[in-house]
Design a protein around this motif. Structure first.
Motif: not given
Lengths: 359, 359
Positions: B134, B148-154, B188, B324-325, B327
């Motif tokens: 992380r 997308p399943s990783t939290p954070g600014n992705t 992941n 934020g996210q 995809r």
DNA sequence: CTGAAAGCGCTTACAG
DNA sequence: CTGAAAGCGCTTACAG
């Protein structure tokens, strides 16, 4: 207005210690003009404050950025990972950063990319030139990674000798009719490898050369290469000049029901990522990228850094440095695709990567 | 002492024109404080003198370097070329340079690499994180490319949905017993793809998952995966979660005399360089790296550049920006390895590269 | 051994 | 519309 930086600078350390910024600078750079005790105090305070030097300011003052450029003909090239990793590593060991520039196979873009790097003040650059390009004087030290048959300031693998080694290997295995497979006859590297292959195979071996580019110009991209027919015509070895072509050959032959290696042998070049992973694993010849990168970076650094004292003997790898033309030996890696038993492998297989993506 | 630079600076232009350096700066930056005629004169003189601005000095003054960092888990990753090319391109379109950093799969080195980039004053960085890492707050804007399943600014491809598309494709082809092949259960990305595959295949399809890492832990690296036995046991499709694994499966099956695609289908992910080149060409799912890179860079730039005016609409790709996210959809590319006729290809094959090396 | 001063090349309030 | 001045953070002769 202090829009800059978050952390403390030299003046902050100086103020905290009641000394001058010059002294802090001298202490930190360790040029020996400061008393040992003061050096220690400065170091401690710097650590305490979490001081991070501004490489930008240093660059402006000294005229050296500590950054090298890496210009590539096409980042999509499967060999790129090996090159970039080796260069990045060698550069960062020497304290340099690496700025990448992709010329995307376009000659105009290569010039443009070089220009952008110059603007950013790189101290030197490593160029893997586009086919047929000659690099003009760009106003900063340049190391070209190409082939010994390209004139100029070059570091490279000895592609010809690598080909010769592979040729000898195939010859010893008893092959007497070999198909050499290249992608493009315009490539110096590929021609060197093919020249070496022929020499290594020797006069007693019948050779024919297939250029994929030429076949595709007629049959269309991705067309079959007619290798089954070649096998039927008595070719027992298919020596490609890249692992990408070798993979294409291997799968085309397998698809045609021709057993590799018991019916025919297949070999490649470069030890690309998939070579140890396919069945049968590919026999190939590998460039020693680490050494090539070390030589290229060492040459650049010698051109960049003033000849102070010989100090860092580590920087010059074993006294060997690129002097005009440097050619590094290639390494034959025997795997199953030419019929050797697995135990004969001369090289540990590529490790799979540990990243999230791509594996 | 003028060790710096070779070319003229702003003062030289100013002197030649009898104006102040400030005016030259304002003229060249086009912020509209200078009369049109003077601007023209300054431009002409700059061109005449071959003026090249010092990005270093600008960086020191403005606190912005115009350089972005690209941190990779392992440059040797076969997906790296796609990523690096897309990022380099997006960044350079936005006027930024790209500094590379390789963490070589090592978590400590990832931290270290990030630190070096900070030292060099990057304005932001794109991180393709090492598995399970992380990214802590590093003190500059960061865009993470992951899943997308990783939290954070992705920013990432929608791996799950890509898997689902592939699953539907295989299901429609009539497969009812499918072997899913992954490299590592710790990934992941791979888990997302496998989850999507299962969902896309639907409840009527029997699935089993083979993790190569686990098999190799027992049988040794590069061992056979026992796919022939699986085929004998009734599996008719082998859906790998990467083209590297798919290639391994394809060649292992071919070697065992099992016809692809007439006996079994094989599919992969990522459209790696060899996928269109092998026989049969691999059906795969491709990430839209261009869009992902554009989003990542756009997000970084929004965080870096003060919100002036909306001016450059081009920078914001069609109003879409990573918030934020983000995809990005993946694209199914049907090729022969799952039995479709060549004409059904949805995607132009990768072009071979034009470089000297690696092809 | 330590400090004051100048300067790398630019940009940015602030005056005029 | 244009200019004088300050300053980003560092290093380097030059004095003391």
């Amino acid at each position: 207005m202090a829009i800059n930086r978050s952390g403390p600078n030299m003046s902050a350390i100086a103020a905290a210690l009641g000394v001058s910024a010059a002294t802090v600078s001298n202490a930190l750079s360790g040029k020996g003009r400061v008393s040992p005790e003061l050096i220690e105090k400065v170091r401690a305070k710097a650590a305490e404050l979490g001081y991070v030097p501004s490489l930008t300011a240093r660059a402006l003052r000294t005229g050296r950025s500590g950054v090298l450029g890496l210009v590539l003909p096409d980042i999509a090239n499967p060999l790129f990972p090996q090159i970039a990793q080796a260069i990045e590593n060698a550069a960062s060991n020497a304290g340099y950063g690496v700025l990448i520039a992709d010329s995307r196979g376009d000659i105009a873009r290569q010039t443009e990319a070089i220009g952008r790097l110059i603007e950013r003040g790189v101290d030197g650059m490593v160029i893997v030139p586009r086919r047929g390009t000659r690099i003009a004087d760009v106003g900063c030290p340049v190391a070209v990674i190409d082939t010994p048959s390209t004139p100029g300031n070059t570091v490279s693998a000895d592609h010809w000798e690598g080909g010769a080694e592979m040729g000898r290997h195939l010859s010893l295995l008893g092959h007497r009719k070999v198909l050499l497979i290249g992608a493009s006859p315009a490539s110096n590297v590929q021609n060197d490898r093919i020249g070496g292959l022929k020499a290594g195979l020797g006069p007693g071996v019948e050779c024919d050369t297939l250029w994929i580019e030429k076949v595709e110009a007629i049959e269309g991209e991705g067309c079959p290469l007619g290798l089954a027919a070649r096998a039927a015509a008595g070719f027992t070895a298919f020596a490609a000049v890249s692992d990408l072509s070798a993979l294409r050959a291997l799968t085309e032959l397998q698809r045609a029901g021709i057993g590799v290696p018991e019916a025919v042998s297949v070999s490649g070049f470069d030890d690309l990522i998939w070579s140890p992973v396919v069945t049968p694993a590919l026999t190939t010849v590998r460039m020693d990228m680490t050494t090539i990168a070390d030589l290229a970076i060492a040459a650049l650094i010698r051109a960049i850094e003033p000849e102070d004292e010989p100090e860092d003997a580590e920087k010059t790898i074993a006294g060997k440095v690129a002097s005009g033309q440097d050619r590094v030996p290639m390494q034959l890696i025997v795997r199953q695709s030419t019929g050797a038993p697995p135990s004969a492998s001369l090289h540990a297989p590529n490790k799979p990567t540990a990243g999230e993506l791509g594996t």
